[in-house]
Scaffold this active site. Structure first.
Site, PDB file in Angstrom:
ATOM      1  N   ASP A  33       0.851  -1.193   0.000  1.00  0.00           N
ATOM      2  CA  ASP A  33       0.000   0.000   0.000  1.00  0.00           C
ATOM      3  C   ASP A  33       0.894   1.252   0.000  1.00  0.00           C
ATOM      4  O   ASP A  33       1.908   1.321   0.692  1.00  0.00           O
ATOM      5  CB  ASP A  33      -0.914   0.007   1.234  1.00  0.00           C
ATOM      6  CG  ASP A  33      -2.060   0.993   1.092  1.00  0.00           C
ATOM      7  OD1 ASP A  33      -3.210   0.545   0.927  1.00  0.00           O
ATOM      8  OD2 ASP A  33      -1.799   2.221   1.137  1.00  0.00           O
ATOM      9  N   GLU A 102     -12.344   3.270  -1.149  1.00  0.00           N
ATOM     10  CA  GLU A 102     -11.911   4.414  -1.970  1.00  0.00           C
ATOM     11  C   GLU A 102     -11.657   4.005  -3.414  1.00  0.00           C
ATOM     12  O   GLU A 102     -11.951   4.763  -4.334  1.00  0.00           O
ATOM     13  CB  GLU A 102     -10.627   5.020  -1.389  1.00  0.00           C
ATOM     14  CG  GLU A 102     -10.849   5.763  -0.089  1.00  0.00           C
ATOM     15  CD  GLU A 102      -9.540   6.136   0.594  1.00  0.00           C
ATOM     16  OE1 GLU A 102      -8.469   5.981  -0.024  1.00  0.00           O
ATOM     17  OE2 GLU A 102      -9.610   6.566   1.753  1.00  0.00           O
ATOM     18  N   VAL A 103     -11.067   2.830  -3.596  1.00  0.00           N
ATOM     19  CA  VAL A 103     -10.723   2.392  -4.957  1.00  0.00           C
ATOM     20  C   VAL A 103     -11.727   1.311  -5.391  1.00  0.00           C
ATOM     21  O   VAL A 103     -11.820   0.246  -4.759  1.00  0.00           O
ATOM     22  CB  VAL A 103      -9.287   1.837  -5.018  1.00  0.00           C
ATOM     23  CG1 VAL A 103      -8.955   1.364  -6.422  1.00  0.00           C
ATOM     24  CG2 VAL A 103      -8.283   2.891  -4.554  1.00  0.00           C
ATOM     25  N   HIS A 107     -10.304  -5.483  -3.628  1.00  0.00           N
ATOM     26  CA  HIS A 107      -8.998  -5.694  -2.999  1.00  0.00           C
ATOM     27  C   HIS A 107      -9.160  -6.035  -1.538  1.00  0.00           C
ATOM     28  O   HIS A 107     -10.114  -5.603  -0.889  1.00  0.00           O
ATOM     29  CB  HIS A 107      -8.105  -4.456  -3.163  1.00  0.00           C
ATOM     30  CG  HIS A 107      -8.705  -3.186  -2.620  1.00  0.00           C
ATOM     31  ND1 HIS A 107      -9.646  -2.465  -3.319  1.00  0.00           N
ATOM     32  CD2 HIS A 107      -8.509  -2.526  -1.459  1.00  0.00           C
ATOM     33  CE1 HIS A 107      -9.996  -1.396  -2.608  1.00  0.00           C
ATOM     34  NE2 HIS A 107      -9.322  -1.425  -1.473  1.00  0.00           N
ATOM     35  N   HIS A 109      -6.962  -5.752   2.072  1.00  0.00           N
ATOM     36  CA  HIS A 109      -5.802  -5.220   2.782  1.00  0.00           C
ATOM     37  C   HIS A 109      -5.283  -6.329   3.688  1.00  0.00           C
ATOM     38  O   HIS A 109      -6.074  -7.001   4.365  1.00  0.00           O
ATOM     39  CB  HIS A 109      -6.223  -4.052   3.693  1.00  0.00           C
ATOM     40  CG  HIS A 109      -6.786  -2.868   2.983  1.00  0.00           C
ATOM     41  ND1 HIS A 109      -6.074  -1.718   2.773  1.00  0.00           N
ATOM     42  CD2 HIS A 109      -8.023  -2.650   2.433  1.00  0.00           C
ATOM     43  CE1 HIS A 109      -6.825  -0.836   2.137  1.00  0.00           C
ATOM     44  NE2 HIS A 109      -8.018  -1.379   1.919  1.00  0.00           N
TER      45      HIS A 109
HETATM   46  P1  AMP Z   1      -9.867   1.275   0.149  1.00  0.00           P
HETATM   47  O1  AMP Z   1     -10.232   2.422   1.014  1.00  0.00           O
HETATM   48  O2  AMP Z   1     -10.168  -0.061   0.782  1.00  0.00           O
HETATM   49  O3  AMP Z   1     -10.423   1.404  -1.252  1.00  0.00           O
HETATM   50  O4  AMP Z   1      -8.282   1.287   0.052  1.00  0.00           O
HETATM   51  C1  AMP Z   1      -7.569   1.797  -1.015  1.00  0.00           C
HETATM   52  C2  AMP Z   1      -6.108   1.739  -0.649  1.00  0.00           C
HETATM   53  O5  AMP Z   1      -5.341   1.893  -1.827  1.00  0.00           O
HETATM   54  C3  AMP Z   1      -5.637   2.801   0.343  1.00  0.00           C
HETATM   55  O6  AMP Z   1      -5.082   2.165   1.497  1.00  0.00           O
HETATM   56  C4  AMP Z   1      -4.574   3.581  -0.447  1.00  0.00           C
HETATM   57  O7  AMP Z   1      -3.494   3.994   0.351  1.00  0.00           O
HETATM   58  C5  AMP Z   1      -4.158   2.572  -1.493  1.00  0.00           C
HETATM   59  N1  AMP Z   1      -3.622   3.123  -2.726  1.00  0.00           N
HETATM   60  C6  AMP Z   1      -4.143   4.115  -3.503  1.00  0.00           C
HETATM   61  N2  AMP Z   1      -3.389   4.321  -4.586  1.00  0.00           N
HETATM   62  C7  AMP Z   1      -2.350   3.436  -4.511  1.00  0.00           C
HETATM   63  C8  AMP Z   1      -1.229   3.154  -5.340  1.00  0.00           C
HETATM   64  N3  AMP Z   1      -0.997   3.829  -6.472  1.00  0.00           N
HETATM   65  N4  AMP Z   1      -0.387   2.165  -4.950  1.00  0.00           N
HETATM   66  C9  AMP Z   1      -0.603   1.484  -3.806  1.00  0.00           C
HETATM   67  N5  AMP Z   1      -1.647   1.698  -2.994  1.00  0.00           N
HETATM   68  C10 AMP Z   1      -2.517   2.666  -3.326  1.00  0.00           C
END
Ligand code: AMP
Length: 121
Positions: A33, A102-103, A107, A109
Site C-alpha cells: 500500500d 476508496e478504490v 482488494h 488489505h
Molecule cells: P480502500 O479504502 O479499501 O479502497 O483502500 C484503497 C487503498 O489503496 C488505500 O489504502 C490507499 O493507500 C491505497 N492506494 C491508492 N493508490 C495506490 C497506489 N498507487 N499504490 C498502492 N496503494 C494505493
C-alpha cells in the site's frame, strides 16, 4: 455499480502506473500500500474486473474465488505473517460508501508485522 476502467488499480494492472509488487499469478496481483497503516500493509487485488466483494461473490467463477483466497495465503506466507510462518495478520475488505472503500476494484488489505489493534473505530 459498473466497473470503472480508469480506477488506479486498473491502471496498475495495465502497467500504466507502477507498484511495489509482492506477488502475482493468474488470479491476483499483490503490492505494498502506498500509504501504509501498519508495519506491513499489503494489498491483494483480483486480476478480474470486479468493483467489490459483492460483485465478485455474485459474478466471479469458482476458480477465481479459490485463486483469490489462495493468493491471500501465498502473500501472507511470502511476507512471513501467515500462521504457518509468522504471528498472524488482519485481512480486510472495504465495500462501498459505508465500508469506506476508496478504490472501486476488489482488494483485500493485509495488515501485520505488529499487533493490528482495535477492529473498528
Ligand atoms: P480502500 O479504502 O479499501 O479502497 O483502500 C484503497 C487503498 O489503496 C488505500 O489504502 C490507499 O493507500 C491505497 N492506494 C491508492 N493508490 C495506490 C497506489 N498507487 N499504490 C498502492 N496503494 C494505493
Amino acid at each position: 455499480m459498473k466497473y470503472n476502467e480508469n480506477n488506479v488499480f486498473a491502471k496498475i494492472l495495465k502497467g500504466e502506473i507502477p507498484c511495489n509488487k509482492i506477488y502475482e499469478d493468474e488470479f491476483v496481483l499483490s503490492f505494498h500500500d502506498i500509504n501504509p497503516q501498519k508495519i506491513i500493509h499489503a494489498l491483494v487485488i483480483s486480476k478480474g474486473k470486479y468493483v467489490d466483494l459483492d460483485d465478485f461473490s455474485l459474478n466471479a467463477s469458482p476458480e477465481e474465488m479459490v485463486g483469490l483466497l489462495k493468493g491471500i495465503n501465498k502473500v501472507a506466507k511470502k511476507l512471513r505473517i501467515s500462521m504457518e510462518f509468522g504471528n498472524g495478520y488482519r485481512a480486510l475488505a472495504n465495500i462501498g460508501n459505508h465500508g469506506g472503500q476508496e478504490v472501486p476494484h476488489l482488494h483485500f488489505h493485509l495488515f501485520g508485522g505488529e499487533k493490528v489493534g482495535k477492529m473498528v473505530e
